[in-house]
Design a protein around this motif. Structure first.
Motif, short mmCIF file in Angstrom:
data_model
loop_
_atom_site.label_atom_id
_atom_site.label_comp_id
_atom_site.label_asym_id
_atom_site.label_seq_id
_atom_site.Cartn_x
_atom_site.Cartn_y
_atom_site.Cartn_z
N PHE A 207 0.84 -1.21 0.00
CA PHE A 207 0.00 0.00 0.00
C PHE A 207 0.87 1.25 0.00
CE2 PHE A 207 -2.27 3.32 2.42
CZ PHE A 207 -3.32 3.53 1.54
N ALA A 208 1.92 1.24 0.84
CA ALA A 208 2.80 2.41 0.91
C ALA A 208 3.48 2.65 -0.44
CB ALA A 208 3.84 2.21 2.01
N ILE A 209 3.89 1.58 -1.10
CA ILE A 209 4.52 1.73 -2.41
C ILE A 209 3.52 2.30 -3.42
CG2 ILE A 209 5.47 0.45 -4.37
CD1 ILE A 209 6.75 -1.45 -2.34
N PHE A 210 2.31 1.75 -3.40
CA PHE A 210 1.30 2.23 -4.35
C PHE A 210 0.99 3.71 -4.11
CE2 PHE A 210 -0.39 -2.37 -4.35
CZ PHE A 210 0.57 -2.73 -5.29
N ARG A 211 1.06 4.12 -2.84
CA ARG A 211 0.81 5.53 -2.53
C ARG A 211 1.85 6.44 -3.18
NH1 ARG A 211 -3.37 8.17 -0.51
NH2 ARG A 211 -2.15 9.38 0.97
N THR A 212 3.06 5.91 -3.36
CA THR A 212 4.10 6.75 -3.97
C THR A 212 3.95 6.81 -5.49
OG1 THR A 212 5.68 4.95 -4.31
CG2 THR A 212 5.73 6.05 -2.17
N LEU A 213 3.10 5.96 -6.05
CA LEU A 213 2.99 5.89 -7.52
C LEU A 213 1.87 6.76 -8.07
CD1 LEU A 213 3.49 2.07 -8.21
CD2 LEU A 213 5.18 3.89 -8.30
N THR A 214 0.99 7.20 -7.20
CA THR A 214 -0.18 7.92 -7.73
C THR A 214 -0.70 8.92 -6.71
OG1 THR A 214 -2.43 7.63 -8.57
CG2 THR A 214 -1.73 6.12 -6.85
N THR A 215 -1.48 9.86 -7.19
CA THR A 215 -2.14 10.80 -6.29
C THR A 215 -3.62 10.45 -6.12
OG1 THR A 215 -2.48 12.23 -8.21
CG2 THR A 215 -0.61 12.74 -6.77
N ASP A 216 -4.07 9.45 -6.84
CA ASP A 216 -5.46 9.01 -6.74
C ASP A 216 -5.62 8.21 -5.44
OD1 ASP A 216 -7.90 7.74 -6.92
OD2 ASP A 216 -7.78 7.49 -9.08
N SER A 217 -6.54 8.61 -4.60
CA SER A 217 -6.64 7.95 -3.29
C SER A 217 -7.27 6.56 -3.39
CB SER A 217 -7.44 8.82 -2.32
OG SER A 217 -8.78 8.90 -2.77
N ARG A 218 -8.05 6.30 -4.46
CA ARG A 218 -8.68 4.98 -4.57
C ARG A 218 -7.73 3.93 -5.10
NH1 ARG A 218 -13.34 6.17 -8.56
NH2 ARG A 218 -11.60 7.27 -9.46
N LEU A 219 -6.86 4.34 -6.01
CA LEU A 219 -6.01 3.38 -6.71
C LEU A 219 -5.14 2.54 -5.77
CD1 LEU A 219 -5.01 2.17 -9.29
CD2 LEU A 219 -3.68 4.22 -9.75
N PRO A 220 -4.45 3.13 -4.78
CA PRO A 220 -3.64 2.30 -3.89
C PRO A 220 -4.47 1.28 -3.11
CG PRO A 220 -3.05 4.59 -3.63
CD PRO A 220 -4.29 4.57 -4.47
N VAL A 221 -5.68 1.69 -2.71
CA VAL A 221 -6.51 0.75 -1.93
C VAL A 221 -6.94 -0.42 -2.79
CG1 VAL A 221 -8.60 0.51 -0.56
CG2 VAL A 221 -7.33 2.65 -0.49
N ILE A 222 -7.44 -0.11 -3.99
CA ILE A 222 -7.90 -1.19 -4.87
C ILE A 222 -6.73 -2.09 -5.27
CG2 ILE A 222 -9.00 -1.70 -7.08
CD1 ILE A 222 -10.55 0.90 -6.77
N ALA A 223 -5.60 -1.47 -5.57
CA ALA A 223 -4.42 -2.27 -5.94
C ALA A 223 -3.99 -3.16 -4.78
CB ALA A 223 -3.27 -1.35 -6.34
N THR A 224 -4.07 -2.63 -3.57
CA THR A 224 -3.69 -3.43 -2.40
C THR A 224 -4.63 -4.61 -2.21
OG1 THR A 224 -2.83 -1.43 -1.35
CG2 THR A 224 -3.18 -3.33 0.07
N VAL A 225 -5.92 -4.34 -2.39
CA VAL A 225 -6.91 -5.43 -2.23
C VAL A 225 -6.66 -6.52 -3.27
CG1 VAL A 225 -9.35 -6.00 -2.38
CG2 VAL A 225 -8.64 -3.95 -1.18
N ILE A 226 -6.42 -6.11 -4.51
CA ILE A 226 -6.14 -7.10 -5.56
C ILE A 226 -4.85 -7.84 -5.23
CG2 ILE A 226 -5.60 -7.41 -8.00
CD1 ILE A 226 -7.37 -5.03 -8.62
N CYS A 227 -3.87 -7.09 -4.77
CA CYS A 227 -2.57 -7.70 -4.42
C CYS A 227 -2.73 -8.74 -3.32
CB CYS A 227 -1.61 -6.59 -3.99
SG CYS A 227 0.04 -7.16 -3.70
N VAL A 228 -3.52 -8.40 -2.30
CA VAL A 228 -3.78 -9.36 -1.23
C VAL A 228 -4.49 -10.59 -1.79
CG1 VAL A 228 -5.16 -9.75 0.87
CG2 VAL A 228 -3.84 -7.65 0.61
#
Lengths: 647, 126
Positions: A207-228
């Motif tokens: 999640f922390a890594i995804f946060r550094t890749l985008t400014t969209d607040s939904r994208l890191p959460v969704i990516a993290t859920v898919i990743c899990v």
């Protein structure tokens, strides 16, 4: 203050290039959103409050349902289709409710980060905490080899054997031994719950890594859920798990503090798409980060420190990481240019003194046969359950890679968002050019590729739009997209669980098997040898693991020694052969071990006809060449009576 | 300059984390030295590993974003602890309690210094 900043790291005067705004929160910082959220929440009508309570209710129901499933499930009698077919249906209900709650919350215009965090944590707990909660011991027979090394360091506190690959890469084992010594907690207990703890950390880091890749607040959460949902790390206490965590830490530091400075848009006119993507990515995502020289130096030091521990932890992970970093540096996303060089020096400095032994005992280069190197560890399927799990996982992996590739193609005009993820999702494939890693290389590739593939998938889902002419024909497209995405997420998560725990009947270890194993190591004369009926046994689980079968190549087993497969039957002729093989092991005494877990293993993978090992046990008991050395509920250890010398 | 762009929430959180880390820098060695029950020692030492070394390093470059900070703190702590453990193994100096204390002392100094600086800064603003 400006003097303290590296010159090239000044924010670009126009850090956010003009682009299509797709969601209101893209332009709003999280803090503003939180304020708005609080304001809105204070003024919502009753109906909205009820709607806002739905995700909480779903989360609560999921927790209750999961606890109920724990109370009503018994995985000691699992069948060929594994955990999902064995646990109480309330487990599936919990999983579905949780994912539904996540989707409902993500659909809200203003999302509550605390609730999302609780939902993601619960998802990790349901996926990775169920087996530890239902098992008396750590899952997987090969976990116990690692526990033995930990126990060795607890007792001896030093490297005593330069031909033991575990002692040559001791960081994880020393870590757990240190923790166990300080706290008095049994390494077995640590190993049992390691999958849950490791996956919680992996999830946070992703999640922390995804946060550094985008400014969209939904994208890191969704990516993290898919990743899990799709990733398979953290299955057992292992150096590769620890190495993976360090790799994620290095990625986080590199992508947060060591990225390249944004280039003014005027200088990228006519440049290649990659250069433009790099420039836009740096400017858009990183424009507001000011890295001071002191921070830059400290973070560089931190990367080298993490890497130094990484090379002392695992043989393969540092090189996959190096490959990824090389590509990122060459593509201009990460600096300094000499970072891969200095890290390579560390890796080589560690490997060089050990290279001789490794080259003599293992294969360093398996040739450029990518297909062969990508082949897994199971060439054939012995039962319907194994075939089901294998096909499901392979379909999941290939689908994710295909969809990620498709997502990159579709989003080729927005590579500034996906360039880093795209590079890291597919660069691990280079590893297949060199080594099969004992059939595990493809799993390593997936491990390192999956988070970035998850990010690309999340981006694709969020930005999926129909052309204007089609959107009129499909007015409910957004709703259909949500339903399809939810179903896909549930299917992917279920497939991953099936892949990880589909063979739980084999991977479930009983206390009596462990007791028998430890009895053998405690009582057999040093230098003695033993053979297993099948490799599924918690052997080498004590500090004395190198006192028996001192050949560093693992413990021999009857199935592999005799190349048994296709539901082979063990006829009367097997007794003299077995006697000869066991006697050939040498040493003061020779043993043969049969356990209930081995019978399940032979059945699941289709090596032996059902009942073969039970019949062999009866024949050995009747044979004058063997005596029962130790016996308990699940295991029989036979000792060869006849003197060493072969049949 | 430090935490110049942080919100009140993150600053408060950071305060709490730094103070908690300082407490754990003393609590974990104490729990081990006093030979408290394994469960208590485990919680203390694990919290120490996950929190103290990383937080003490993060005092040199604070990060506003909670997830990034938490990730770095945890990985740094595990790195440092693993590094120390492997050094003890290689150097044949297997003394985990001494190692824990040796790790706790510089961390406690760094954290205490940070708390002191924050207090001074708060006092100056008042």
């Amino acid at each position: 203050m400006t003097d303290g900043l590296l010159r090239q790291r000044r924010p670009h005067p126009h850090p956010v290039p003009p682009q299509r705004v797709r969601s209101p929160d893209r332009e709003l910082p999280t803090t503003v959103l939180a304020t708005v959220d609080r304001t809105v929440r204070g003024a919502t009508p009753v109906a909205s409050k009820r709607a806002a309570a739905v995700p909480w209710v779903l989360l609560g129901l999921a927790v209750v349902s999961w606890i109920a499933s724990l109370l009503r499930s018994d995985i000691s009698s699992a069948g060929d289709f594994g955990l999902l077919a064995t646990v109480d249906p309330t487990y599936h209900v919990a999983l579905v409710l949780l994912i539904l709650g996540l989707v409902v919350e993500l659909r809200r215009p203003i999302r509550r980060s605390g609730l999302l965090a609780a939902q993601v944590v619960m998802l990790v707990v349901i996926i990775h905490g169920t087996v530890p909660a239902l098992s008396p011991l750590p899952e997987y027979a090969w976990t116990y080899k690692h526990i033995g090394v930990v126990d060795f360091f607890v007792q001896h506190g030093q490297v005593l054997d330069q031909r033991d690959i575990y002692q040559l890469w001791p960081a994880l084992f020393a870590f757990v031994a240190d923790l166990s010594t300080l706290t008095g907690v049994d390494p077995l207990l640590i190993a049992q719950w390691e999958p849950l703890a490791a996956n919680l950390i992996f999830t946070l880091l992703a999640f922390a890594i995804f946060r550094t890749l985008t400014t969209d607040s939904r994208l890191p959460v969704i990516a993290t859920v898919i990743c899990v949902g799709i990733n398979l790390p953290g299955q057992y206490l292992s150096p590769q798990d620890f190495g993976y965590m360090l790799c994620l830490g290095i990625f986080l530091v590199a992508l947060r503090w060591l990225r390249t400075a944004p280039v003014p848009a005027s200088r990228t006119v006519g440049s290649s798409p990659l250069v433009k993507a790099r420039s836009r990515w740096s400017a858009r995502v990183a424009g507001h980060y000011l890295v001071r020289r002191r921070t830059y130096i400290i973070t560089l030091t931190l990367v080298h420190l993490m890497f130094a521990v990484l090379v002392a932890s695992h043989q393969l992970s540092p090189y996959i990481l190096l490959m990824d970093l090389c590509v990122l540096v060459l593509a201009g996303f990460v600096r300094p240019w000499w970072l891969p060089v200095s890290l390579t020096v560390i890796a080589m400095a560690y490997f060089a003194p050990r290279a001789g032994y490794i080259a003599s005992a293992y294969s360093l280069f398996d040739g450029l046969n990518v297909v062969q190197n990508a082949a897994g560890t199971s060439p054939a399927w012995g039962t319907d359950g194994q075939a089901f799990s294998a096909i499901l996982v392979r379909t999941l992996i290939l689908s994710v890679w295909a969809l990620a590739l498709l997502g990159l193609v579709v989003a080729r005009r927005a590579l500034n968002e996906l360039a880093v993820a795209g590079i890291l999702a597919f660069s691990p494939f280079f590893m297949l050019l060199a080594n099969s890693y004992g059939g595990e290389a493809i799993y390593r590739v997936w491990l390192f590729s999956a988070p970035w593939a998850a990010y690309i998938l999340a981006y694709s889902v969020l930005n999926l739009r129909l052309p204007a002419r089609l959107s009129r024909k499909v007015p409910r497209f957004q709703g259909a997209r949500t339903v399809a995405g939810t179903l896909a997420l549930i299917v992917m998560t279920v497939a991953m669980i099936q892949g990880a725990h589909g063979q739980i009947e084999v991977d479930y270890n009983t206390p009596s098997e462990l007791e028998a194993s430890r009895y053998l190591y405690a009582t057999a004369p040093a230098g003695s040898t033993f053979m297993l009926a099948a490799s599924s046994f918690p052997a080498r689980s004590t500090a004395a693991y190198n006192d028996l079968n001192i050949d560093y190549g693992g413990d021999p087993d009857l199935i592999n020694e005799l190349h048994l497969k296709d539901h082979a039957t063990l006829g009367p002729a097997v007794l003299p052969t077995l006697r000869g093989r066991v006697a050939a092991g040498g040493g003061p005494e020779q043993f043969f071990v049969i356990s209930a877990g081995m019978a399940k293993y032979a059945h699941y993978f289709g090596y032996l006809a059902d009942g073969s090992l039970e019949r062999l046990t009866s024949e050995l008991m009747a044979s004058p060449d063997w005596t029962v050395y130790h016996r308990n509920a699940d295991t029989v250890i036979f000792r060869l009576v006849a003197p060493t010398g072969g049949p | 300059m430090r935490a110049a762009t942080s919100t009140g929430t993150t600053r408060t959180l950071s305060w709490v984390v730094v103070r908690a880390a300082l407490v754990m820098a003393f609590a974990a060695p104490a729990a081990v030295l006093l030979d408290l029950p394994p469960a208590i020692r485990f919680v203390c030492v694990l919290t120490f590993i996950l929190m103290v070394p990383g937080t003490s390093i993060m005092t040199f470059f604070p990060v506003d974003e909670a997830a990034v900070r938490a990730g770095i703190v945890i990985v740094t702590g595990m790195t440092v602890f693993a590094g120390e453990a492997v050094l003890m193994v290689w150097l044949n100096l297997w003394r985990p309690v001494d190692g824990l204390v040796a790790l706790a002392v510089p961390c406690a100094i760094a954290l205490a210094y940070d708390v002191l600086l924050r207090r001074r800064a708060t006092g100056a603003r008042r």
